[in-house]
Structures are given as C-alpha cells and as structure tokens.
Design an enzyme around this catalytic site. Structure first.
Site, mmCIF file in Angstrom:
data_model
loop_
_atom_site.group_PDB
_atom_site.id
_atom_site.type_symbol
_atom_site.label_atom_id
_atom_site.label_comp_id
_atom_site.label_asym_id
_atom_site.label_seq_id
_atom_site.Cartn_x
_atom_site.Cartn_y
_atom_site.Cartn_z
ATOM 1 N NE ARG A 65 -4.174 -1.485 -0.052
ATOM 2 C CZ ARG A 65 -4.370 -2.716 -0.753
ATOM 3 N NH1 ARG A 65 -3.323 -2.956 -1.377
ATOM 4 N NH2 ARG A 65 -5.447 -3.203 -0.771
ATOM 5 C CD GLU A 85 -3.125 3.196 -5.217
ATOM 6 O OE1 GLU A 85 -4.151 2.549 -5.216
ATOM 7 O OE2 GLU A 85 -2.115 2.795 -5.024
ATOM 8 C CG HIS A 115 -3.273 -0.701 -6.614
ATOM 9 N ND1 HIS A 115 -3.450 -0.024 -5.449
ATOM 10 C CD2 HIS A 115 -3.341 -2.000 -5.750
ATOM 11 C CE1 HIS A 115 -3.811 -0.852 -4.145
ATOM 12 N NE2 HIS A 115 -3.586 -2.109 -4.769
#
Length: 325
Positions: free
Chosen positions: A237, A266, A285
């Site tokens: 993360r 993000e 991601h």
C-alpha cells in the site's frame, strides 16, 4: 430465499463472466457499472453481502445496508473499509487471505528486474530510435548475489522468497511474528531486526498491510539508514512509504531506484515527480489484477459468504472483524 451479493468494483467483461459463472446456489450477484456514489449507495442498500476491492466502503454506506451480513474484501487490503463502523454495528469483515499471493509476488520480482535493468527507460528510448546498449552496462545490475530484505513474511512475502531463490540472492526478513526455524530454512530466509535489515539490504521489498502502525513506516529516517545504491519495491500500500520522503531520497541519490505498484494518492496526480524519474518503475496497482486468478479469489470470497449463511466459522486468517454473537 436468495441472498444478494453486491460487487462494488467495475470489472472487465471477462472478469464479470467468470464471477457470474461461479455464483453459488441461493445467491444472486449484482455488479456495479460505475463508481458513482449514487449507484454504489443504491447497490449497498440492497446487499446481504458487499464485496469490494478498489471501491471504498465508507461509514454511510455500511449504515445504509440494513440487511448486511458480511463485508468481504476482494483480496487482502482493507484500508478502504470503515472498519470501526462495521465493528460498532457488529458486521463481520473478512479478507481472502493468500488469494492474490502468486500474482502480487510475480509482479514484485518483475519490478525488481525492471528497476535493476531500467527496462521501461530502455524501452522508451528504443522506440524513439536511441540504441542504448553500451550506456546501460554502467547502470544495470543483476539479482544474483544481492541481499533482498522482505518487510513482512506473510503469504506474499513467502511467495516472493520462493520465486527469487532461483536468482541465488541472500534472503532476509523482518516481521512482528517470526516464522519457525524449519520454515525459515525451507524458505531460505534469515530473520533480522528492522534497522539491521535496512542497513544490509540491496533490495527492500514491502509486504505489510496498511494499518495505523504501518502508515508512514518508511520515511527519511529509514532511507538514511539504507545502503547507498539500494532500491525499494512496494506492492503493498502506498501509505506505508512517506511519498515526499521517497521523492527526496531518489532525487538526492540516497537510494538508487524504486519499483512502485501503489501510491499515497491513487491514481497519482500528473504533477507527481515520481512520474518523470527514470530510476523509478511504476505500475497502476495491478498486483493482483490477472485474469487467471479471478476464479481463485471469487471461490474464496463466495466460500466465506456461504459459511456465514450456514453458521460455519471463517478461517482465522480471513477474519478482520469477528461477529459477536
């Protein structure tokens, strides 16, 4: 009775087809077509089960879902779920522990290779007519013989350890829970205290969840302890690394490079300096995002829902919040 599963993420047609084909008898799956708040809230209000990966599950959504029996994470990171609200309302929260370990570990190793060989940089230049052959010898490295430090030795960390052994590195790890001596020997890893791991690793790879304890875990103080020439890989993360400190460390040459699948914000803002750095390799991601693992994650998630209906206990490592009887 038919129980409604609501998937808050907007998946590709190929993924939707697999998931719909696996819906257990007695369940109905409704899938989001957008991340718009109105649709997300509408879906949640009608749900017996909420399944979310990228999509947040905020306080007001949980409170609106009067029939909610379980919040099931698609994967393992639950930082976008309003955990304390679920706890207050006695709604269990579960992850699909280990379900994404293989694809995330594969991407982790891929990022190590891409940072060390500057693959995106060479690719961009080749496409514009620049043949960077002799130039790259002075700034490229191999994994063989390097010391790889794993922060977190859960399912993903262990899989990374297994994958990289063929490159013949030295493997070490730090975790708040040590593995047994037999498992450490099997994985080929050696336990090191945190600061010792920082100072001795050529490659630092992060594999811990984002919690209040790990948020900002890696910052300027930690970068200054790292070996000159070391690189950092983050497929966990973004909030685990203080991004401004990472940018500083890269600009100042405190560390040599980074491979990042996750970011504090993000998607990252267009003004983010990481987007312009040639010693940084970035992905969006996508660690667990492979088609041939969809059935595995789906089976795990639906299995937890079936356990809830039948009154069977969830696997211990899946439990984030346990329902209090």
């Amino acid at each position: 009775m038919t129980y409604k599963i609501v998937c808050l993420d907007v998946h590709a047609p190929e993924v939707r087809e697999i998931m719909q084909s696996m819906v257990p008898e007695g369940f109905q799956l409704e899938m989001a077509n957008s991340y718009g708040e109105e649709e997300q809230m509408r879906l949640a209000r009608e749900a017996d089960f909420i399944m979310a990966g990228w999509a947040p599950v905020p306080d007001k959504m949980i409170r609106s879902a009067k029939n909610l029996k379980l919040i099931q994470k698609w994967g393992i990171g639950y930082d976008k779920i309003a955990i304390e609200t679920a706890r207050e309302l006695n709604i269990p929260v579960a992850i699909a522990a280990g379900s994404n370990a293989i694809p995330v570990a594969e991407l982790t190793v891929g990022l190590m290779l891409c940072v060390y060989r500057k693959v995106p940089y060479v690719d961009r230049n080749l496409r514009t007519g620049r043949w960077l052959k002799t130039e790259m010898r002075g700034q490229s490295y191999m994994l063989c013989g390097k010391t790889i430090g794993l922060i977190g030795l859960g399912a993903i960390g262990k899989r990374v350890a297994k994958l990289v052994r063929c490159f013949e590195p030295r493997l070490q790890y730090y975790d708040i829970v040590k593995v047994s001596p037999d498992e450490a020997e099997e994985l080929g890893v050696e336990y090191r205290e945190f600061d010792d791991l920082l100072t001795t690793s050529d490659i630092l790879s992060l594999h811990v969840p984002l919690t209040p304890e790990t948020r900002g875990f890696i910052g300027k103080e930690q970068f200054l302890k790292m070996k000159r020439g070391a690189i950092i890989i983050n497929t966990s993360r973004g909030g685990i690394i203080k991004e401004d400190d990472l940018i500083w460390a890269l600009k100042e040459g405190i560390i040599a490079g980074a491979g990042l699948d996750v970011f504090e914000t993000e998607p990252p803002l267009p003004s983010n300096p990481l987007l312009t750095m040639d010693n940084v390799v970035l992905t969006s991601h996508i660690g667990g995002g492979v088609l041939d693992n969809v059935a595995n994650v789906t089976r795990h998630a639906f299995g937890n829902m079936q356990k809830i209906i039948s009154g069977k206990p969830l696997t211990e490592r899946d439990i984030v919040i346990r329902k209090i009887s």
